[in-house]
Design a protein around this motif. Structure first.
Motif, mmCIF file in Angstrom:
data_model
loop_
_atom_site.group_PDB
_atom_site.id
_atom_site.type_symbol
_atom_site.label_atom_id
_atom_site.label_comp_id
_atom_site.label_asym_id
_atom_site.label_seq_id
_atom_site.Cartn_x
_atom_site.Cartn_y
_atom_site.Cartn_z
ATOM 1 N N GLY A 1 0.775 -1.235 0.000
ATOM 2 C CA GLY A 1 0.000 0.000 0.000
ATOM 3 C C GLY A 1 0.805 1.282 0.000
ATOM 4 N N ALA A 2 2.121 1.180 0.073
ATOM 5 C CA ALA A 2 2.928 2.406 0.092
ATOM 6 C C ALA A 2 3.862 2.428 -1.108
ATOM 7 C CB ALA A 2 3.731 2.470 1.382
ATOM 8 N N ALA A 3 4.265 3.640 -1.512
ATOM 9 C CA ALA A 3 5.213 3.770 -2.611
ATOM 10 C C ALA A 3 6.617 3.493 -2.081
ATOM 11 C CB ALA A 3 5.121 5.161 -3.207
ATOM 12 N N GLU A 4 7.266 2.463 -2.602
ATOM 13 C CA GLU A 4 8.628 2.149 -2.166
ATOM 14 C C GLU A 4 9.626 3.066 -2.849
ATOM 15 O OE1 GLU A 4 8.683 -1.350 0.446
ATOM 16 O OE2 GLU A 4 10.463 -0.831 -0.719
ATOM 17 N N GLN A 5 9.366 3.344 -4.123
ATOM 18 C CA GLN A 5 10.265 4.232 -4.861
ATOM 19 C C GLN A 5 9.493 4.832 -6.029
ATOM 20 O OE1 GLN A 5 13.789 2.323 -6.350
ATOM 21 N NE2 GLN A 5 14.739 4.248 -6.992
ATOM 22 N N VAL A 6 9.753 6.084 -6.299
ATOM 23 C CA VAL A 6 9.167 6.736 -7.454
ATOM 24 C C VAL A 6 10.306 7.238 -8.319
ATOM 25 C CG1 VAL A 6 7.623 8.560 -8.245
ATOM 26 C CG2 VAL A 6 7.250 7.507 -6.009
ATOM 27 N N GLY A 7 10.276 6.909 -9.604
ATOM 28 C CA GLY A 7 11.368 7.379 -10.447
ATOM 29 C C GLY A 7 11.196 6.947 -11.882
ATOM 30 N N SER A 8 12.109 7.413 -12.731
ATOM 31 C CA SER A 8 12.068 7.018 -14.130
ATOM 32 C C SER A 8 12.422 5.537 -14.216
ATOM 33 C CB SER A 8 13.073 7.845 -14.923
ATOM 34 O OG SER A 8 14.385 7.463 -14.551
ATOM 35 N N PRO A 9 12.080 4.872 -15.327
ATOM 36 C CA PRO A 9 12.434 3.457 -15.454
ATOM 37 C C PRO A 9 13.920 3.220 -15.221
ATOM 38 C CG PRO A 9 10.935 4.082 -17.195
ATOM 39 C CD PRO A 9 11.253 5.339 -16.449
ATOM 40 N N GLU A 10 14.760 4.125 -15.740
ATOM 41 C CA GLU A 10 16.206 3.957 -15.550
ATOM 42 C C GLU A 10 16.563 4.003 -14.071
ATOM 43 O OE1 GLU A 10 14.821 6.204 -17.570
ATOM 44 O OE2 GLU A 10 15.266 5.344 -19.536
ATOM 45 N N GLU A 11 16.011 4.977 -13.368
ATOM 46 C CA GLU A 11 16.310 5.093 -11.937
ATOM 47 C C GLU A 11 15.869 3.837 -11.183
ATOM 48 O OE1 GLU A 11 15.942 9.909 -11.253
ATOM 49 O OE2 GLU A 11 14.160 8.670 -11.226
ATOM 50 N N ILE A 12 14.668 3.400 -11.518
ATOM 51 C CA ILE A 12 14.145 2.232 -10.810
ATOM 52 C C ILE A 12 15.030 1.014 -11.057
ATOM 53 C CG2 ILE A 12 12.191 0.610 -10.688
ATOM 54 C CD1 ILE A 12 11.411 3.230 -9.505
ATOM 55 N N TYR A 13 15.444 0.864 -12.314
ATOM 56 C CA TYR A 13 16.207 -0.344 -12.642
ATOM 57 C C TYR A 13 17.657 -0.228 -12.199
ATOM 58 C CZ TYR A 13 17.949 -4.365 -15.195
ATOM 59 O OH TYR A 13 18.532 -5.563 -15.507
ATOM 60 N N ALA B 1 19.088 2.142 -10.156
ATOM 61 C CA ALA B 1 19.377 2.580 -8.802
ATOM 62 C C ALA B 1 18.213 2.290 -7.878
ATOM 63 C CB ALA B 1 19.693 4.082 -8.800
ATOM 64 N N PRO B 2 17.915 1.016 -7.663
ATOM 65 C CA PRO B 2 16.800 0.689 -6.775
ATOM 66 C C PRO B 2 17.074 1.211 -5.371
ATOM 67 C CG PRO B 2 18.089 -1.272 -7.268
ATOM 68 C CD PRO B 2 18.599 -0.180 -8.158
ATOM 69 N N THR C 1 15.383 0.247 -2.582
ATOM 70 C CA THR C 1 15.236 -0.765 -1.530
ATOM 71 C C THR C 1 15.431 -2.147 -2.132
ATOM 72 O OG1 THR C 1 12.881 -1.122 -1.896
ATOM 73 C CG2 THR C 1 13.484 0.644 -0.373
ATOM 74 N N ARG C 2 15.599 -3.071 -1.234
ATOM 75 C CA ARG C 2 15.760 -4.452 -1.633
ATOM 76 C C ARG C 2 14.520 -4.950 -2.381
ATOM 77 N NH1 ARG C 2 18.649 -8.870 1.042
ATOM 78 N NH2 ARG C 2 17.646 -10.781 0.324
ATOM 79 N N PHE C 3 13.320 -4.519 -1.926
ATOM 80 C CA PHE C 3 12.084 -4.938 -2.572
ATOM 81 C C PHE C 3 12.063 -4.498 -4.039
ATOM 82 C CE2 PHE C 3 7.810 -4.041 -4.030
ATOM 83 C CZ PHE C 3 7.178 -5.248 -3.784
ATOM 84 N N VAL C 4 12.438 -3.237 -4.270
ATOM 85 C CA VAL C 4 12.429 -2.719 -5.640
ATOM 86 C C VAL C 4 13.440 -3.494 -6.483
ATOM 87 C CG1 VAL C 4 12.848 -0.697 -7.090
ATOM 88 C CG2 VAL C 4 11.690 -0.437 -4.883
ATOM 89 N N ALA C 5 14.622 -3.702 -5.932
ATOM 90 C CA ALA C 5 15.667 -4.416 -6.665
ATOM 91 C C ALA C 5 15.196 -5.798 -7.082
ATOM 92 C CB ALA C 5 16.918 -4.517 -5.800
ATOM 93 N N GLU C 6 14.523 -6.480 -6.169
ATOM 94 C CA GLU C 6 14.095 -7.849 -6.466
ATOM 95 C C GLU C 6 12.883 -7.893 -7.370
ATOM 96 O OE1 GLU C 6 14.027 -9.540 -2.359
ATOM 97 O OE2 GLU C 6 14.938 -11.195 -3.427
ATOM 98 N N PHE C 7 11.977 -6.905 -7.216
ATOM 99 C CA PHE C 7 10.738 -6.962 -7.972
ATOM 100 C C PHE C 7 10.939 -6.530 -9.413
ATOM 101 C CE2 PHE C 7 6.510 -5.692 -9.340
ATOM 102 C CZ PHE C 7 5.821 -6.836 -8.985
ATOM 103 N N VAL C 8 11.816 -5.560 -9.632
ATOM 104 C CA VAL C 8 12.037 -5.068 -10.985
ATOM 105 C C VAL C 8 13.332 -5.661 -11.520
ATOM 106 C CG1 VAL C 8 12.291 -3.029 -12.433
ATOM 107 C CG2 VAL C 8 10.884 -2.925 -10.366
ATOM 108 N N GLY C 9 13.221 -6.537 -12.474
ATOM 109 C CA GLY C 9 14.400 -7.129 -13.086
ATOM 110 C C GLY C 9 15.025 -8.202 -12.207
ATOM 111 N N GLN C 10 16.051 -8.842 -12.768
ATOM 112 C CA GLN C 10 16.799 -9.879 -12.050
ATOM 113 C C GLN C 10 17.947 -9.225 -11.322
ATOM 114 O OE1 GLN C 10 16.448 -13.306 -11.934
ATOM 115 N NE2 GLN C 10 14.440 -13.033 -12.892
ATOM 116 N N VAL D 1 27.270 -1.222 -9.351
ATOM 117 C CA VAL D 1 26.780 -1.843 -8.114
ATOM 118 C C VAL D 1 26.049 -0.805 -7.283
ATOM 119 C CG1 VAL D 1 27.451 -3.072 -6.008
ATOM 120 C CG2 VAL D 1 28.694 -3.466 -8.135
ATOM 121 N N ARG D 2 24.863 -1.215 -6.763
ATOM 122 C CA ARG D 2 24.092 -0.310 -5.884
ATOM 123 C C ARG D 2 24.017 -0.925 -4.502
ATOM 124 N NH1 ARG D 2 24.300 4.470 -8.189
ATOM 125 N NH2 ARG D 2 24.737 3.822 -10.322
#
Lengths: 362, 293, 266
Positions: A225-237, A239-240, A242-251, A355-356
């Motif tokens: 229910g909360a936004a973990e990260q807001v950003g452009s696709p590049e930023e999300i991929y 420079a995640p 949080t760990r959740f974002v890193a794992e959920f978006v891409g390998q 590496v992030r």
């Protein structure tokens, strides 16, 4: 020069905020689906709510549409507070996951439906319907019924129906999940160019990261229910946050360790990577394409890893590696016939720039 | 927050307004009449006109008369036999309907639904013709040599039971069909493939899963059969009386409404009592057993 | 194997029972229609000769014909009323998740469980008190009570199946709630409404157990008239009347079946 001026105008327009979610909260009895959600969407922007099922993204979308009323918080559309405005006065277009075409009306009647409701004149209606159907290339099917159309055609009707009213915001609820894989990619591109051409402000919801990455200007990764990260696709991929974002978006490979004084990250079993950031426990995020063959990265110390599995993914080969006590995923290419087999050794280097570091698991 | 509670209040009123016509109709014209019947049954005299006060006279009158008690006992017995007959005959039909592909089900469904919706008097009249001295059954039996001359097949207990069973068969068929359609056919196939034959599959899978739904249908049939009065009046004759007919006579012929009301209430109590007993004795343990397994 | 033989025997018995049951279900109706065409004076099967004389007698008999008109009028009115009340109630039950919803749903179906003698006597006494005794309105009220459960049940079922996204889509297309109801909800519920209406109609049209209490005096419905007549005598005139009832019922069910399919009727 003219082009530059247009760009400046376009970016100037983009700064105007169309939709505001302010501290939105939704409870169902004791269950909190969305605890506190805030977001601003600018004119012409294509924003995506990305997250696993049950993360509250659809609830958020439906609150904007006016089908669900929030427990607290505000929703603004073009500066007007619409939190308590009923759905039929919100100027929001929506395309449902199952398209929700009216089965008892023809394609043309479906598209015309909203125009009748706003009291548009018959002739104007007819020309608008024609225009919308032309845009989605369905003029020839105007007199068909929804059940006689393919999934892709139905989606285009739903889109034409929503866009005919020229809404302030377009909402798409998992728009591609009912289509098969091949069609999905083609329709995604079609939809993308259509929305771009119309400069439509769009909010869409999906659990498919590919869709989010290819379509969105901005991605909101949602979790519980909360936004973990807001950003452009590049930023999300790249420079995640949080760990959740890193794992959920891409390998990715996740290595637990410490950031030490002097800009070094060290895993528990001694793997070292250059690092910056706060000293203390951290998790390193390494995308598979940033693990390279040693000779491709001459300046970086090489390491020898053991191949555990090797999977063929078309152009790329995906290797699962063991490096000391850590596991790494690597995407790389091999010449025909030279693909390594499980059990063999390979010399690799990790691209240090890519590496992030994210906060470790609690 | 304030506007939201006001809005939800407004919406609540709106929903209540939608419910109101049906709800009021049933409260005023079903619940209150049922209350009235209860009240009337405690009047002391044999008429409701100008009657007042409370007394158990009607109930005493009923239970102190062996004739009344035997009619009540007979009614319960009829109703139970009808339930049993419906189950035995209706189960195979409902079961096979559920396992039929919908396209092939159509005509069979019509054969079940039309008798269900057809006026009771017409159905009973049909039986009068069928079972009459010059009716089809007598003629067939004579032609087959089973009877030497046409017999009186009407106006006995068997006729009442047969006609009642036919009347309520559609109910049990539809109950069984609905219940069985919810049982995954794969469950049965799985059981059959585990080398259990059809009988075992039936006992182990179908019966436990379908019993609660079917008993619900049966208890409805029990209530309706026990209070039947048209059928016993027309095909039963004086020898096959049921409580329903008795009450009917008290109300419309003798005009003794207090006594009729008391009997109607005893009937209602017997019906609901049986349903409650069924529920605690069979349905609950069975469903509990299902959770344990 | 022994179990296989048992298996096959059971299958055979099952088939026999099914044939017997279907035969028993339709036989009374078929016999009535067949004997109604007799030219003789007595009810016998097989009938003697063929004529329409008993239908003509029905046409001539004001006793039965007035009852038929009354029954049709009563069935039509109680269908309309219970559709209106039942639609509103089913809509509220299915669309508003209030507490006690299941209780209300159960209450709406409860008239099915009340014996007709109880309801009949109670309504008679109530109607004596409020001055509706032996009136058409009194009869109508009773029929609405009896038909309401079927309507609520059928409409609830079809509302559950209606995709709510359609209504929300309409709303997002600027349709006010009343417009949504008129242009989306009701048109899509038409099959369910027809099923419910037909079932209410035939239930009211055929009802005898309640009408016999409420319909004394001038308001004798066709089934009650048939009951009264059959208690005196069994003759082919009743067969002709009954055949007309059968045809009306069959037609109604066939119409519902055509439009909505047989599953939705119950």
């Amino acid at each position: 020069m003219q082009i530059l001026a247009q760009d400046a105008l376009a970016s100037g327009l983009q700064r105007e905020t169309i939709v505001v979610f302010r501290n939105l909260r939704k409870d169902y009895g004791a269950l909190t689906v969305v605890p506190d959600f805030s977001l601003e969407i600018r004119r012409g922007e294509l924003v995506c709510l990305l997250g696993p099922s049950g993360c509250g993204k659809t609830t958020t979308l439906r609150m904007l549409a006016g089908f669900i009323s929030p427990t607290s918080g505000e929703i603004l559309i073009e500066g007007q507070n619409v939190t308590r405005v009923p759905a039929y006065r919100r100027d929001v277009g929506i395309v449902f996951q199952n398209y929700a075409l009216f089965p008892h009306m023809t394609v043309a009647k479906n598209v015309e439906y909203g125009l009748v409701n706003i009291g548009m004149k018959r002739q104007e209606r007819a020309s608008r319907v024609q225009d919308m159907l032309r845009r989605v290339e369905l003029q020839h099917l105007a007199e068909r019924y929804p059940r006689e159309l393919s999934g892709g055609q139905q989606q285009r009707v739903a889109l034409a129906r929503a866009l005919a009213l020229q809404p302030k915001v377009l909402l798409l609820d998992e728009p591609f999940s009912n289509l098969d894989a091949q069609l999905r990619v083609r329709l995604r591109d079609d939809l993308h160019s259509l929305i771009r051409n119309l400069k439509m402000t769009t909010l869409f919801v999906t659990h498919d990261q590919d869709e989010a990455l290819t379509l969105a200007d901005r991605i909101v990764v949602m979790n519980k229910g909360a936004a973990e990260q807001v950003g452009s696709p590049e930023e999300i991929y790249d420079a995640p946050a949080t760990r959740f974002v890193a794992e959920f978006v891409g390998q990715c490979s996740l290595l637990e360790g410490q950031i030490l004084d002097g800009g070094e990250f060290r895993t528990d079993d001694g793997l070292k990577l250059p690092a910056f950031g706060q000293v203390g426990k951290a998790t390193a995020v390494i995308r598979p394409e940033n693990v390279k063959k040693a000779r491709e990265m001459p300046g970086v110390p090489a390491r020898r890893a053991r191949i555990e599995t090797s999977g063929y993914h078309g152009a790329l080969t995906r290797l699962q590696l063991r490096l000391g006590g850590s596991k790494l995923i690597m995407d790389t290419q091999f010449p025909v016939g030279q693909k390594p087999k499980p059990g063999e050794q390979i010399d690799i280097a990790i691209d240090p720039v890519a590496v992030r570091f994210v906060p470790p698991v609690q | 927050m304030n506007s939201s509670t006001a809005e939800s209040e407004r919406r609540k009123t709106c929903w209540l307004l939608l419910l109101a016509p049906a709800l009021l109709t049933l409260i005023v014209f079903m619940l209150i009449p049922a209350g009235i019947v209860l009240r009337i049954s405690f009047y002391p005299g044999s008429t409701t006109i100008g009657a007042e006060g409370y007394s158990l006279a009607q109930y005493v009158k009923f239970f102190w008369n062996p004739l009344h008690l035997s009619v009540l006992g007979e009614t319960v017995a009829y109703a139970l036999i009808v339930c049993l007959g419906c189950l035995v005959l209706g189960f195979p039909v409902g079961y096979s309907l559920a396992r039929h592909p919908p396209a092939k089900r159509r005509v069979r469904m019509l054969m079940v639904i039309v008798p269900l919706t057809l006026s009771l008097v017409v159905v009973v009249f049909g039986w009068l013709v069928l079972l009459g001295r010059q009716g089809l059954i007598n003629n067939v039996l004579v032609w087959l040599g089973i009877l030497s001359s046409p017999q009186q097949l009407l106006f006995n207990r068997t006729a009442v039971v047969i006609v009642l069973i036919q009347q309520f068969l559609p109910f049990i068929i539809l109950s069984v069909m609905n219940v069985v359609m919810q049982i995954d056919p794969f469950l049965e196939q799985a059981s059959t493939s585990l080398r259990a034959n059809r009988v075992r599959t039936f006992i182990k899978v179908v019966i436990p899963l379908s019993t609660p739904g079917i008993l619900a249908g049966l208890s409805l049939i029990f209530v309706m059969a026990a209070s039947a009065f048209v059928t016993p009046r027309l095909v039963g004759g004086p020898r096959a009386q049921m409580v329903g007919g008795f009450i009917y006579d008290q109300i419309l012929t003798t005009s003794n409404w207090p006594f009729g009301a008391a009997m109607a209430f005893i009937l209602l109590a017997v019906g609901f009592g049986l349903m409650a007993a069924l529920n605690t004795a069979i349905i609950r343990p069975l469903t509990r057993g299902l959770h344990v397994q | 194997m022994f179990s296989d033989i048992v298996d096959r025997m059971l299958a055979g018995v099952g088939k026999l029972v099914r044939v017997l049951v279907y035969l028993t279900l339709i036989l009374p109706g078929v016999i009535v229609v067949a004997t109604s065409f007799t030219s003789g004076n007595a009810m016998r099967f097989p009938p003697t000769g063929f004529s329409l004389r008993w239908y003509y007698a029905f046409w001539e008999s004001s006793l039965f014909f007035d009852s038929l008109t009354l029954s049709l009028k009563l069935a039509a009115l109680s269908t309309v009323l219970s559709l209106l009340f039942g639609f509103a109630a089913a809509f509220a039950i299915e669309r508003h998740k209030f507490s006690g919803r299941e209780l209300i749903r159960g209450f709406m179906l409860s008239p099915l469980l009340i014996p007709a003698v109880v309801l009949g006597l109670g309504l008679m006494q109530l109607q004596v008190w409020i001055g509706l005794s032996q009136t058409f309105v009194g009869l109508l009220i009773g029929h609405v009570v009896v038909t309401l459960p079927y309507v609520v049940r059928t409409l609830s079922a079809s509302m559950v199946l209606l995709d709510q996204n359609l209504e929300q889509a309409a709303m997002s297309l600027r349709a006010k709630p009343a417009t949504v109801l008129r242009t989306i909800t009701i048109p899509l519920l038409v099959p369910g409404i027809i099923s419910a209406g037909v079932f209410a109609f035939v239930t009211s049209f055929g009802n005898v157990s309640l009408s016999v209490f409420l319909g004394a005096g001038g308001n004798v419905t066709l089934p009650v008239q048939v009951l009264a007549y059959v208690e005196q005598t069994v003759d082919p005139l009743v067969a002709a009347v009954s055949s007309v009832v059968i045809v009306f019922t069959l037609l109604a069910i066939l119409i519902a079946d055509r439009i909505s399919g047989p599953r939705t009727v119950i």
